[in-house]
Design an enzyme around this catalytic site. Structure first.
Site, PDB file in Angstrom:
ATOM      1  N   ASP A   8       0.867  -1.168   0.000  1.00 44.02           N
ATOM      2  CA  ASP A   8       0.000   0.000   0.000  1.00 44.02           C
ATOM      3  C   ASP A   8       0.919   1.238   0.000  1.00 44.02           C
ATOM      4  OD1 ASP A   8      -2.256   1.741   0.519  1.00 44.02           O
ATOM      5  OD2 ASP A   8      -1.530   1.817   2.588  1.00 44.02           O
ATOM      6  N   ASP A  10      -0.262   5.117   0.738  1.00 44.65           N
ATOM      7  CA  ASP A  10      -0.578   6.166   1.715  1.00 44.65           C
ATOM      8  C   ASP A  10      -0.639   5.590   3.119  1.00 44.65           C
ATOM      9  OD1 ASP A  10      -0.882   8.373  -0.126  1.00 44.65           O
ATOM     10  OD2 ASP A  10      -2.564   7.215  -0.913  1.00 44.65           O
TER      11      ASP A  10
HETATM   12  C1  XBP Z   1      -5.326   6.033   0.242  1.00 48.07           C
HETATM   13  C2  XBP Z   1      -6.445   6.933   0.049  1.00 48.07           C
HETATM   14  C3  XBP Z   1      -6.369   7.903  -1.019  1.00 48.07           C
HETATM   15  C4  XBP Z   1      -5.737   9.230  -0.736  1.00 48.07           C
HETATM   16  C5  XBP Z   1      -6.186  10.220  -1.763  1.00 48.07           C
HETATM   17  O1  XBP Z   1      -5.805   4.765   0.673  1.00 48.07           O
HETATM   18  O2  XBP Z   1      -7.440   6.831   0.701  1.00 48.07           O
HETATM   19  O3  XBP Z   1      -7.685   8.148  -1.343  1.00 48.07           O
HETATM   20  O4  XBP Z   1      -6.112   9.710   0.533  1.00 48.07           O
HETATM   21  O5  XBP Z   1      -5.811   9.818  -3.004  1.00 48.07           O
HETATM   22  P1  XBP Z   1      -4.830   3.511   0.624  1.00 48.07           P
HETATM   23  P2  XBP Z   1      -6.478  10.449  -4.327  1.00 48.07           P
HETATM   24  O6  XBP Z   1      -3.641   3.852   1.474  1.00 48.07           O
HETATM   25  O7  XBP Z   1      -5.617   2.389   1.256  1.00 48.07           O
HETATM   26  O8  XBP Z   1      -4.498   3.227  -0.800  1.00 48.07           O
HETATM   27  O9  XBP Z   1      -6.902  11.830  -4.006  1.00 48.07           O
HETATM   28  O10 XBP Z   1      -5.384  10.394  -5.366  1.00 48.07           O
HETATM   29  O11 XBP Z   1      -7.651   9.579  -4.689  1.00 48.07           O
HETATM   30 MG    MG Z   2      -2.998   3.185   3.334  1.00 48.03          MG
END
Ligand code: XBP
Ligand code: MG
Length: 251
Positions: A8, A10
């Site tokens: 993952d 973020d």
């Molecule tokens: C990450 C997210 C993303 C970012 C925003 O979740 O929730 O939506 O916050 O990204 P994960 P965008 O770590 O589970 O992948 O604005 O580019 O959609």
């Molecule tokens: Mg995440």
């Protein structure tokens, strides 16, 4: 046999949410003359929904009953999201967001051992590329054989689709892979794809339900800053997550 590590982005590779995505959303709102402003606490609630466009719609539905949507609301959200991505990638380009402890060390070791690296995230592809380029290495994106991101599958996490898609691209089965996640939506997605999953928590996710995780850790650890293990089966354990440790957990 373990062949691939799927990450993952973020919250897992880097703490991007609080000081990256959140201020980028706020800059886009200002640019569009909206009085929307997401503080740190509110953003924690909004993280219940993955995906930036989905998150903005969730905010309007649940927190702004006063807001009168324009007829072309979906187009406005798409435009807002484009502006937000521009702000976010500019921030990454300024070197704003470092990788979390142990991430680069583990990626380097896995590569040396010939393991495949992959990404499975709901965020926008250019966000991943810019993060890897600026916070990992100039050729960071090339370290990964698959970057599964954004709208490539319609159903975002907690749906398992993004992990399933990444494994299909690699031609691998779940028992040949391991996932690294930081959130409940993330682990629901990875477990839904039958992936054994290591969790590294952060301030937004420490109270989440990580049932089914292989291990729950503060972070991947560095030799001078070991992780602490938080799940019941290994509580109090400290160390660094290296390939030997990963193989031992899988055995
Ligand atoms: C990450 C997210 C993303 C970012 C925003 O979740 O929730 O939506 O916050 O990204 P994960 P965008 O770590 O589970 O992948 O604005 O580019 O959609
Ligand atoms: Mg995440």
């Amino acid at each position: 046999m373990l062949k691939a590590l799927l990450f993952d982005v973020d919250g897992t590779l880097a703490d991007t949410e609080r000081d990256g995505h959140r201020p980028a959303f706020n800059l886009a709102f200002k640019e569009f003359g909206l009085d929307w402003d997401w503080d740190v606490a509110l953003y924690g609630q909004l993280l219940a929904v993955t995906g930036g466009k989905e998150r903005m719609k969730y905010y309007v539905e649940n927190f702004r009953p006063d807001y009168v949507k324009p007829a072309d609301f979906d187009a406005m959200v798409a435009a807002l999201h484009k502006a937000k991505t521009a702000h976010y990638t500019r921030m990454l380009g300024q070197g704003g967001i470092p990788l979390r402890p142990g991430v680069k060390r583990l990626l380097m070791e896995a590569r040396e051992q010939g393991l495949i690296l992959g990404v499975a995230t709901t965020t926008t592809p250019e966000n991943v590329i810019e993060l890897l380029r600026h916070s990992l290495a100039p050729d960071g994106p090339d370290w990964f054989q698959v970057i599964a991101a954004g709208d490539i599958v319609p159903a975002k996490k907690p749906a398992p689709d993004i992990y399933v898609w990444a494994m299909q691209q690699l031609g691998l089965a779940p028992d040949e892979c391991i996932a690294f996640e930081d959130s409940e939506n993330g682990i629901r997605s990875s477990l839904g794809a039958n992936l054994r999953t290591v969790v590294t928590i952060n301030d937004y996710t420490r109270e989440h339900d990580f049932s089914g995780a292989l291990a729950v850790l503060t972070d991947l650890g560095e030799p001078d800053q070991p992780y602490q293990r938080l799940d019941a089966s290994g509580k109090g354990e400290r160390g660094v997550v290296d390939m030997a440790r990963v193989q031992a957990w899988l055995a």
